[in-house]
Design a protein around this motif. Sequence first.
Motif, mmCIF file in Angstrom:
data_model
loop_
_atom_site.group_PDB
_atom_site.id
_atom_site.type_symbol
_atom_site.label_atom_id
_atom_site.label_comp_id
_atom_site.label_asym_id
_atom_site.label_seq_id
_atom_site.Cartn_x
_atom_site.Cartn_y
_atom_site.Cartn_z
ATOM 1 N N LEU A 1 -9.259 32.888 -30.099
ATOM 2 C CA LEU A 1 -9.700 33.291 -31.425
ATOM 3 C C LEU A 1 -8.652 34.088 -32.198
ATOM 4 O O LEU A 1 -8.848 34.370 -33.383
ATOM 5 N N LEU A 2 -7.563 34.466 -31.547
ATOM 6 C CA LEU A 2 -6.597 35.358 -32.197
ATOM 7 C C LEU A 2 -6.067 34.821 -33.525
ATOM 8 O O LEU A 2 -6.013 35.572 -34.515
ATOM 9 N N PRO A 3 -5.672 33.551 -33.610
ATOM 10 C CA PRO A 3 -5.188 33.072 -34.915
ATOM 11 C C PRO A 3 -6.242 33.189 -36.008
ATOM 12 O O PRO A 3 -5.943 33.611 -37.129
ATOM 13 N N ALA A 4 -7.493 32.841 -35.680
ATOM 14 C CA ALA A 4 -8.562 32.899 -36.677
ATOM 15 C C ALA A 4 -8.883 34.338 -37.056
ATOM 16 O O ALA A 4 -9.141 34.644 -38.229
ATOM 17 N N VAL A 5 -8.880 35.256 -36.081
ATOM 18 C CA VAL A 5 -9.141 36.664 -36.371
ATOM 19 C C VAL A 5 -8.043 37.237 -37.256
ATOM 20 O O VAL A 5 -8.313 37.969 -38.220
ATOM 21 N N THR A 6 -6.804 36.882 -36.961
ATOM 22 C CA THR A 6 -5.685 37.376 -37.757
ATOM 23 C C THR A 6 -5.786 36.886 -39.195
ATOM 24 O O THR A 6 -5.580 37.657 -40.145
ATOM 25 N N ARG A 7 -6.106 35.603 -39.378
ATOM 26 C CA ARG A 7 -6.253 35.066 -40.732
ATOM 27 C C ARG A 7 -7.407 35.742 -41.469
ATOM 28 O O ARG A 7 -7.319 36.020 -42.671
ATOM 29 N N LEU A 8 -8.486 36.028 -40.746
ATOM 30 C CA LEU A 8 -9.634 36.678 -41.369
ATOM 31 C C LEU A 8 -9.263 38.077 -41.841
ATOM 32 O O LEU A 8 -9.638 38.501 -42.943
ATOM 33 N N ALA A 9 -8.507 38.813 -41.004
ATOM 34 C CA ALA A 9 -8.101 40.175 -41.361
ATOM 35 C C ALA A 9 -7.131 40.185 -42.530
ATOM 36 O O ALA A 9 -7.030 41.185 -43.259
ATOM 37 N N GLU A 10 -6.393 39.083 -42.732
ATOM 38 C CA GLU A 10 -5.502 38.971 -43.887
ATOM 39 C C GLU A 10 -6.283 38.701 -45.164
ATOM 40 O O GLU A 10 -5.839 39.021 -46.261
ATOM 41 N N ALA A 11 -7.490 38.120 -44.999
ATOM 42 C CA ALA A 11 -8.292 37.728 -46.160
ATOM 43 C C ALA A 11 -9.241 38.820 -46.627
ATOM 44 O O ALA A 11 -9.627 38.842 -47.808
ATOM 45 N N MET A 12 -9.653 39.717 -45.720
ATOM 46 C CA MET A 12 -10.678 40.710 -46.055
ATOM 47 C C MET A 12 -10.669 41.839 -45.039
ATOM 48 O O MET A 12 -10.111 41.686 -43.945
ATOM 49 N N PRO A 13 -11.281 42.987 -45.348
ATOM 50 C CA PRO A 13 -11.425 44.045 -44.349
ATOM 51 C C PRO A 13 -12.306 43.556 -43.190
ATOM 52 O O PRO A 13 -13.378 42.984 -43.416
ATOM 53 N N VAL A 14 -11.857 43.793 -41.970
ATOM 54 C CA VAL A 14 -12.595 43.386 -40.773
ATOM 55 C C VAL A 14 -12.737 44.592 -39.854
ATOM 56 O O VAL A 14 -11.743 45.251 -39.527
ATOM 57 N N VAL A 15 -13.964 44.879 -39.459
ATOM 58 C CA VAL A 15 -14.253 45.993 -38.553
ATOM 59 C C VAL A 15 -14.527 45.438 -37.167
ATOM 60 O O VAL A 15 -15.224 44.425 -37.013
ATOM 61 N N LEU A 16 -13.986 46.120 -36.155
ATOM 62 C CA LEU A 16 -14.145 45.694 -34.762
ATOM 63 C C LEU A 16 -15.090 46.646 -34.039
ATOM 64 O O LEU A 16 -14.813 47.833 -33.914
ATOM 65 N N ALA A 17 -16.229 46.111 -33.586
ATOM 66 C CA ALA A 17 -17.222 46.904 -32.867
ATOM 67 C C ALA A 17 -17.422 46.334 -31.470
ATOM 68 O O ALA A 17 -16.921 45.263 -31.133
ATOM 69 N N SER A 18 -18.173 47.071 -30.655
ATOM 70 C CA SER A 18 -18.548 46.604 -29.325
ATOM 71 C C SER A 18 -19.969 46.064 -29.367
ATOM 72 O O SER A 18 -20.855 46.686 -29.964
ATOM 73 N N ARG A 19 -20.198 44.930 -28.738
ATOM 74 C CA ARG A 19 -21.540 44.357 -28.738
ATOM 75 C C ARG A 19 -22.464 45.049 -27.735
ATOM 76 O O ARG A 19 -23.646 44.738 -27.667
ATOM 77 N N THR A 20 -21.945 46.013 -26.954
ATOM 78 C CA THR A 20 -22.765 46.676 -25.938
ATOM 79 C C THR A 20 -23.845 47.562 -26.554
ATOM 80 O O THR A 20 -24.893 47.785 -25.960
ATOM 81 N N GLY A 21 -23.582 48.113 -27.758
ATOM 82 C CA GLY A 21 -24.560 48.967 -28.412
ATOM 83 C C GLY A 21 -24.480 50.429 -28.035
ATOM 84 O O GLY A 21 -25.198 51.250 -28.596
ATOM 85 N N SER A 22 -23.621 50.794 -27.093
ATOM 86 C CA SER A 22 -23.465 52.201 -26.699
ATOM 87 C C SER A 22 -21.993 52.495 -26.459
ATOM 88 O O SER A 22 -21.207 51.595 -26.164
ATOM 89 N N GLY A 23 -21.640 53.771 -26.542
ATOM 90 C CA GLY A 23 -20.257 54.162 -26.333
ATOM 91 C C GLY A 23 -19.476 54.065 -27.626
ATOM 92 O O GLY A 23 -20.030 54.141 -28.718
ATOM 93 N N ALA A 24 -18.167 53.887 -27.513
ATOM 94 C CA ALA A 24 -17.296 53.765 -28.685
ATOM 95 C C ALA A 24 -16.338 52.612 -28.470
ATOM 96 O O ALA A 24 -15.934 52.326 -27.333
ATOM 97 N N SER A 25 -15.979 51.950 -29.558
ATOM 98 C CA SER A 25 -14.990 50.878 -29.446
ATOM 99 C C SER A 25 -13.657 51.470 -28.997
ATOM 100 O O SER A 25 -13.280 52.574 -29.400
ATOM 101 N N LEU A 26 -12.955 50.736 -28.147
ATOM 102 C CA LEU A 26 -11.689 51.224 -27.590
ATOM 103 C C LEU A 26 -10.558 51.066 -28.593
ATOM 104 O O LEU A 26 -10.638 50.268 -29.532
#
Length: 333
Positions: free
Chosen positions: A257-282
């Motif tokens: 997914l890296l190429p698609a994620v990189t292109r998405l981040a170039e097009a708009m603000p993208v926030v990275l979260a954890s799907r676990t629902g607890s703790g903090a994103s690394l």
Amino acid sequence: MPESSSHTAPHLLLTALGGTIASTANATGGVAPALGGAELAAAAGLDGIWPDLQADFTQVAQVSSANVTLEMLFDVVDLARSSAADGLVLTQGTDTLEESAFGLWLLNDSDVHIAATGAMRNPTLPGADGPANVRAAALTALSDRVGDLPASLVFDDEVHDPRFVTKSHATSTAAFSSGPVLGAIGWLSENTLHLPHAPQTSPSPFAGLPRPERLKDIALVEVGMGEPEQTLELIAGSGFAGAVISGVGGGHVPESLLPAVTRLAEAMPVVLASRTGSGASLKRTYGYPGGEIGLLEAGLVPAGILDARKARIVLTLALSFGLDPAEVFAHFA
């Protein structure tokens, strides 16, 4: 007599949005929202706690929880700002209650505490929990101890910090929890609020800002095993103002997914979260392709302590108010 925020007759505003707590039987054989705030308060027996209670009722909407919107929450905050009440109780469906409570935490810059609640068992069922939850929410909203907190989620005699609480069970009356580490910040017992774990608060990044004319559209995508890159490609070309990626673990995606994620981040603000629902994103642990180090270097913004659903609310508000997402999310690091 329970404590309240005033030595005179307490003044409560109950604002209703519908949901299970207000549902009665209809022609479908199921139930749907129909009851108003006055009926919910009467069932809770609030006059048995405060014989001189002054109560006002406002019906902002009569919808299922899936139909609650951020615009409705702005309406609730406007009511809090203009009200002379000592506390406000918001009733709505439970499916999005965690999001509403968090939205109110972000937006409520009034001096009126908002206690959000609902019910898991509708009024037609034995053991309906709505009346007890309304009573607990009223006791919380009118307490002197919540003066510094903009909002709370009150359910099953527990008081939760909206930043961390989630609905963790589909049908249990104890449906809400605040993760395996934090837990509730307080509880109700014998018509008394106990709040030993009240958090320190700081001003919301959105406090005092005028209501935006229009809310931006933000995409939310959860990454799973074998996630196709077409999902991200479609988001990049569909007119969204931003996106939240709910990554695996501490905030990771498959290498494919890296190429698609990189292109998405170039097009708009993208926030990275954890799907676990607890703790903090690394931020600085995993350096393999698809790990958070490379993703943040590609321009993604870490969600910090927020899960993906709450990060979507923050990104929606940040872009709608014209704020820098990285500066806003630094409040949740």
